[in-house]
Scaffold this motif. Structure first.
Motif, mmCIF file in Angstrom:
data_model
loop_
_atom_site.group_PDB
_atom_site.id
_atom_site.type_symbol
_atom_site.label_atom_id
_atom_site.label_comp_id
_atom_site.label_asym_id
_atom_site.label_seq_id
_atom_site.Cartn_x
_atom_site.Cartn_y
_atom_site.Cartn_z
ATOM 1 N N THR A 57 0.822 -1.211 0.000
ATOM 2 C CA THR A 57 0.000 0.000 0.000
ATOM 3 C C THR A 57 0.856 1.260 0.000
ATOM 4 O O THR A 57 0.577 2.210 -0.714
ATOM 5 C CB THR A 57 -0.945 0.036 1.216
ATOM 6 O OG1 THR A 57 -0.174 0.050 2.427
ATOM 7 C CG2 THR A 57 -1.876 -1.170 1.222
ATOM 8 N N VAL A 121 -5.246 7.132 -1.850
ATOM 9 C CA VAL A 121 -5.767 7.687 -0.602
ATOM 10 C C VAL A 121 -4.941 8.920 -0.231
ATOM 11 O O VAL A 121 -3.964 9.248 -0.905
ATOM 12 C CB VAL A 121 -5.731 6.637 0.540
ATOM 13 C CG1 VAL A 121 -6.646 5.477 0.219
ATOM 14 C CG2 VAL A 121 -4.295 6.157 0.802
ATOM 15 N N SER A 122 -5.326 9.612 0.836
ATOM 16 C CA SER A 122 -4.661 10.847 1.242
ATOM 17 C C SER A 122 -3.830 10.599 2.500
ATOM 18 O O SER A 122 -4.345 10.635 3.621
ATOM 19 C CB SER A 122 -5.708 11.940 1.505
ATOM 20 O OG SER A 122 -5.085 13.138 1.902
ATOM 21 N N HIS A 123 -2.543 10.337 2.309
ATOM 22 C CA HIS A 123 -1.659 9.996 3.419
ATOM 23 C C HIS A 123 -0.265 10.527 3.113
ATOM 24 O O HIS A 123 0.085 10.700 1.932
ATOM 25 C CB HIS A 123 -1.634 8.473 3.591
ATOM 26 C CG HIS A 123 -1.099 8.004 4.908
ATOM 27 N ND1 HIS A 123 -1.550 8.470 6.109
ATOM 28 C CD2 HIS A 123 -0.138 7.091 5.204
ATOM 29 C CE1 HIS A 123 -0.896 7.864 7.087
ATOM 30 N NE2 HIS A 123 -0.021 7.025 6.564
ATOM 31 N N ILE A 143 -9.296 -0.246 3.205
ATOM 32 C CA ILE A 143 -8.915 1.168 3.193
ATOM 33 C C ILE A 143 -8.550 1.618 4.611
ATOM 34 O O ILE A 143 -9.387 1.683 5.502
ATOM 35 C CB ILE A 143 -10.010 2.073 2.577
ATOM 36 C CG1 ILE A 143 -9.600 3.551 2.671
ATOM 37 C CG2 ILE A 143 -11.374 1.821 3.205
ATOM 38 C CD1 ILE A 143 -10.493 4.491 1.875
ATOM 39 N N ASP A 145 -5.127 4.228 6.587
ATOM 40 C CA ASP A 145 -4.053 5.186 6.294
ATOM 41 C C ASP A 145 -4.477 6.274 5.315
ATOM 42 O O ASP A 145 -3.860 6.480 4.270
ATOM 43 C CB ASP A 145 -2.813 4.444 5.755
ATOM 44 C CG ASP A 145 -2.224 3.521 6.798
ATOM 45 O OD1 ASP A 145 -1.216 3.901 7.428
ATOM 46 O OD2 ASP A 145 -2.780 2.419 6.997
ATOM 47 N N THR A 146 -5.545 6.954 5.669
ATOM 48 C CA THR A 146 -5.972 8.104 4.876
ATOM 49 C C THR A 146 -6.493 9.184 5.829
ATOM 50 O O THR A 146 -7.121 8.870 6.846
ATOM 51 C CB THR A 146 -7.048 7.717 3.839
ATOM 52 O OG1 THR A 146 -7.289 8.830 2.972
ATOM 53 C CG2 THR A 146 -8.351 7.286 4.482
ATOM 54 N N VAL A 149 -11.841 10.552 3.665
ATOM 55 C CA VAL A 149 -12.383 9.706 2.596
ATOM 56 C C VAL A 149 -13.124 10.616 1.630
ATOM 57 O O VAL A 149 -14.198 11.123 1.934
ATOM 58 C CB VAL A 149 -13.310 8.613 3.155
ATOM 59 C CG1 VAL A 149 -13.777 7.690 2.035
ATOM 60 C CG2 VAL A 149 -12.595 7.806 4.244
ATOM 61 N N MET A 153 -13.051 8.441 -3.553
ATOM 62 C CA MET A 153 -12.847 7.159 -2.870
ATOM 63 C C MET A 153 -14.180 6.478 -2.590
ATOM 64 O O MET A 153 -14.338 5.271 -2.793
ATOM 65 C CB MET A 153 -12.099 7.367 -1.556
ATOM 66 C CG MET A 153 -10.687 7.895 -1.670
ATOM 67 S SD MET A 153 -9.967 8.070 0.002
ATOM 68 C CE MET A 153 -8.962 9.539 -0.217
ATOM 69 N N ASP A 190 -5.270 16.223 6.826
ATOM 70 C CA ASP A 190 -5.854 15.539 5.677
ATOM 71 C C ASP A 190 -4.950 14.455 5.102
ATOM 72 O O ASP A 190 -5.366 13.705 4.220
ATOM 73 C CB ASP A 190 -6.184 16.550 4.570
ATOM 74 C CG ASP A 190 -7.468 17.315 4.860
ATOM 75 O OD1 ASP A 190 -8.170 16.950 5.830
ATOM 76 O OD2 ASP A 190 -7.765 18.282 4.130
ATOM 77 N N VAL A 191 -3.685 14.389 5.583
ATOM 78 C CA VAL A 191 -2.798 13.310 5.138
ATOM 79 C C VAL A 191 -2.410 12.421 6.318
ATOM 80 O O VAL A 191 -1.383 11.760 6.314
ATOM 81 C CB VAL A 191 -1.532 13.865 4.431
ATOM 82 C CG1 VAL A 191 -1.891 14.496 3.109
ATOM 83 C CG2 VAL A 191 -0.772 14.846 5.325
ATOM 84 N N HIS A 193 -4.743 10.298 9.577
ATOM 85 C CA HIS A 193 -5.578 9.116 9.783
ATOM 86 C C HIS A 193 -7.008 9.519 10.100
ATOM 87 O O HIS A 193 -7.265 10.579 10.673
ATOM 88 C CB HIS A 193 -5.034 8.275 10.936
ATOM 89 C CG HIS A 193 -3.732 7.600 10.632
ATOM 90 N ND1 HIS A 193 -3.647 6.408 9.936
ATOM 91 C CD2 HIS A 193 -2.449 7.953 10.930
ATOM 92 C CE1 HIS A 193 -2.374 6.061 9.830
ATOM 93 N NE2 HIS A 193 -1.625 6.983 10.413
#
Length: 264
Positions: A57, A121-123, A143, A145-146, A149, A153, A190-191, A193
């Motif tokens: 991932t 995703v956003s991480h 899903i 680690d973001t 959502v 997504m 936003d990056v 959890h």
């Protein structure tokens, strides 16, 4: 046989997910030591020698700690996008070229009778992505680690039979906890959890008539508790008129104990 799966380990100390069909079996991430990974496989009565490959991932250590060791020992192919491959250089040791495969974000790769769809995703990683598994009309979503959502997504993961879904922290526990402020800010961003409450809100938008099981995943050991996560998500869903236990059931995951192999 439909899809079977187990959340082998989930949390800030290490993550691994197993999925199989009659013809194939895949590991997603190997965030524990090689020895720990082998023990987890024994607990679900499976053998790593039978794996078709490992999907990655992103490059954070709680997702790739045992990746290099396992891949070399069992001569397993590894699938990751190009930016993740580059970010993993120096972290997993040398991997033979014939075991390295590119799986680009936003594409579908077929492993025999199993179609795997990747999505971003956003991480705060190089190019983090997670997966939707499709087999004979069944849909299994992984899903975590973001930081949030997005609608994009949600469109991809909507109406899955099974969700393995991030419910990382309780916001107040995190705010009042011992973490330095820069770490708290990162987790809340936003990056970072998804919190318990935000997990509930996102799930309210993607639960569909097919949905039968939801597993709350990647719980923080310092800033969450299983009971609290379950209660928070249940309450948020109830406020949207979605009642846990009627159409679908809610399950815990654990950083050390795999969930029982279950059918989708």
């Amino acid at each position: 046989m439909s899809i079977r799966f187990s959340v082998l380990a989930s949390g800030s100390t290490g993550n691994a997910f197993y999925v199989e069909t009659e013809r194939n079996s895949l590991l997603v991430d190997a965030g524990l030591s090689g020895k720990q990974m082998e023990q987890l496989f024994k607990q679900i009565e499976r053998d790593m020698k039978q794996l078709s490959g490992i999907l990655v991932t992103h490059e954070h250590s709680d997702h790739i700690k045992g990746l290099g060791v396992i891949a070399r020992k069992y001569q397993l192919p590894i699938y990751a996008n190009e930016k993740t491959w580059k970010a993993m250089e120096g972290l997993i040791g040398d991997i033979p070229t014939e075991q390295k495969f590119v799986f680009q974000m936003g594409t579908v790769k077929t492993f025999g009778d199993l179609d795997v769809e990747s999505f971003g995703v956003s991480h705060d990683a190089a190019e983090p992505m997670f997966y939707v598994f499709h087999h004979e009309g069944k849909k299994l979503v992984l899903i975590t680690d973001t930081g949030y959502v997005s609608d994009r997504m949600k469109g991809i993961i909507k109406n899955a039979d099974v969700f393995v879904f991030e419910s990382n922290h309780d916001v107040e526990m995190l705010r009042m906890g011992h973490y330095p402020w820069n770490i708290k800010r990162r987790i809340l961003s936003d990056v970072g959890h998804v919190s318990n409450e935000d997990a509930g809100l996102a799930l309210a938008d993607v639960i569909g008539e097919k949905t039968k099981r939801i597993y709350l995943a990647h719980l923080s050991q310092d800033n969450n508790m299983k009971e609290l996560a379950r209660m928070s998500v249940t309450q948020v869903l109830a406020s949207k008129g979605i009642i846990v236990g009627e159409q679908f059931d809610l399950y815990d995951t654990d950083p050390k104990i795999p969930t029982k192999l279950a059918y989708v």
